[in-house]
Design a protein around this motif. Structure first.
Motif, PDB file in Angstrom:
ATOM      1  N   LYS A  12      -5.059  13.207 -50.896  1.00 29.83           N
ATOM      2  CA  LYS A  12      -5.511  14.198 -49.921  1.00 29.83           C
ATOM      3  C   LYS A  12      -4.663  14.013 -48.667  1.00 29.83           C
ATOM      4  O   LYS A  12      -4.501  12.892 -48.186  1.00 29.83           O
ATOM      5  CB  LYS A  12      -6.992  14.016 -49.610  1.00 29.83           C
ATOM      6  CG  LYS A  12      -7.569  15.148 -48.802  1.00 29.83           C
ATOM      7  CD  LYS A  12      -9.088  15.022 -48.693  1.00 29.83           C
ATOM      8  CE  LYS A  12      -9.652  16.218 -47.946  1.00 29.83           C
ATOM      9  NZ  LYS A  12     -11.115  16.160 -47.862  1.00 29.83           N
ATOM     10  N   TYR A  14      -3.441  15.218 -44.664  1.00 32.17           N
ATOM     11  CA  TYR A  14      -3.916  15.797 -43.412  1.00 32.17           C
ATOM     12  C   TYR A  14      -2.975  16.921 -42.996  1.00 32.17           C
ATOM     13  O   TYR A  14      -1.771  16.718 -42.843  1.00 32.17           O
ATOM     14  CB  TYR A  14      -3.976  14.741 -42.309  1.00 32.17           C
ATOM     15  CG  TYR A  14      -4.282  15.346 -40.961  1.00 32.17           C
ATOM     16  CD1 TYR A  14      -5.571  15.797 -40.667  1.00 32.17           C
ATOM     17  CD2 TYR A  14      -3.281  15.512 -40.015  1.00 32.17           C
ATOM     18  CE1 TYR A  14      -5.852  16.381 -39.441  1.00 32.17           C
ATOM     19  CE2 TYR A  14      -3.559  16.089 -38.785  1.00 32.17           C
ATOM     20  CZ  TYR A  14      -4.838  16.530 -38.504  1.00 32.17           C
ATOM     21  OH  TYR A  14      -5.109  17.112 -37.302  1.00 32.17           O
ATOM     22  N   PRO A  16      -3.105  19.809 -39.881  1.00 35.45           N
ATOM     23  CA  PRO A  16      -3.920  20.065 -38.684  1.00 35.45           C
ATOM     24  C   PRO A  16      -4.463  21.500 -38.597  1.00 35.45           C
ATOM     25  O   PRO A  16      -4.148  22.252 -37.684  1.00 35.45           O
ATOM     26  CB  PRO A  16      -2.961  19.746 -37.536  1.00 35.45           C
ATOM     27  CG  PRO A  16      -1.611  20.015 -38.095  1.00 35.45           C
ATOM     28  CD  PRO A  16      -1.699  19.643 -39.553  1.00 35.45           C
ATOM     29  N   ASN A  18      -8.295  23.415 -39.111  1.00 36.87           N
ATOM     30  CA  ASN A  18      -9.728  23.236 -39.350  1.00 36.87           C
ATOM     31  C   ASN A  18     -10.148  23.875 -40.669  1.00 36.87           C
ATOM     32  O   ASN A  18      -9.695  24.972 -41.013  1.00 36.87           O
ATOM     33  CB  ASN A  18     -10.541  23.857 -38.213  1.00 36.87           C
ATOM     34  CG  ASN A  18     -10.443  23.073 -36.936  1.00 36.87           C
ATOM     35  OD1 ASN A  18     -10.152  21.876 -36.946  1.00 36.87           O
ATOM     36  ND2 ASN A  18     -10.683  23.728 -35.823  1.00 36.87           N
ATOM     37  N   ASP A  21      -8.800  21.613 -46.917  1.00 39.85           N
ATOM     38  CA  ASP A  21      -8.568  20.450 -47.764  1.00 39.85           C
ATOM     39  C   ASP A  21      -7.268  20.712 -48.503  1.00 39.85           C
ATOM     40  O   ASP A  21      -7.053  21.819 -49.018  1.00 39.85           O
ATOM     41  CB  ASP A  21      -9.706  20.265 -48.776  1.00 39.85           C
ATOM     42  CG  ASP A  21     -11.008  19.848 -48.116  1.00 39.85           C
ATOM     43  OD1 ASP A  21     -10.969  19.182 -47.061  1.00 39.85           O
ATOM     44  OD2 ASP A  21     -12.075  20.193 -48.654  1.00 39.85           O
ATOM     45  N   TYR A 105       4.859  17.798 -45.821  1.00 38.34           N
ATOM     46  CA  TYR A 105       3.569  17.233 -45.396  1.00 38.34           C
ATOM     47  C   TYR A 105       3.555  15.734 -45.619  1.00 38.34           C
ATOM     48  O   TYR A 105       4.226  15.203 -46.419  1.00 38.34           O
ATOM     49  CB  TYR A 105       2.409  17.875 -46.162  1.00 38.34           C
ATOM     50  CG  TYR A 105       2.247  19.332 -45.823  1.00 38.34           C
ATOM     51  CD1 TYR A 105       1.728  19.730 -44.601  1.00 38.34           C
ATOM     52  CD2 TYR A 105       2.623  20.329 -46.731  1.00 38.34           C
ATOM     53  CE1 TYR A 105       1.588  21.062 -44.274  1.00 38.34           C
ATOM     54  CE2 TYR A 105       2.480  21.669 -46.407  1.00 38.34           C
ATOM     55  CZ  TYR A 105       1.979  22.027 -45.181  1.00 38.34           C
ATOM     56  OH  TYR A 105       1.830  23.349 -44.870  1.00 38.34           O
TER      57      TYR A 105
END
Length: 105
Positions: A12, A14, A16, A18, A21, A105
């Motif tokens: 998983k 991160y 940025p 909101n 997933d 990413y």
């Protein structure tokens, strides 16, 4: 539609944004990312290496190179390297995207 556990067991990452997933498959030269948006969100105009994606569920209003189009389940999109793009993603949108960049990413 939800991604199955075999996908949710991937790394998983991160991002940025909101309500997002994201699950990563990493190779030496590229990335494959499973995106699951749980909230409406705007993606600012940006660019990077080439990207190809397919909508698994939901919809996205995507602007690529100044041309806006709405993509739905089963549609795919192709973004050339350094092509300016951005858009609006709606809650429930799920996609699988392949990135030319190994370090996106």
């Amino acid at each position: 539609m939800n991604f199955p556990e075999i996908i949710k067991n991937l790394t998983k990452i991160y991002v940025p944004i909101n309500g997002l997933d994201a699950y990563l498959v990493q190779s030496k030269d590229n990335q494959l990312v499973f995106f699951d948006f749980k909230e409406d969100t705007e993606i600012p105009i940006h660019s990077h290496g080439a990207q190809w994606g397919i909508v698994v569920d939901g919809k996205i209003d995507l602007t690529i190179g100044g041309e806006q189009k709405t993509y739905y389940k089963g549609d795919s999109y192709n973004i050339q390297a350094r092509e300016i793009h951005g858009g609006k993603i709606y809650s429930g949108f799920k996609a699988i995207d392949f990135f030319e960049d190994a370090d996106r990413y």
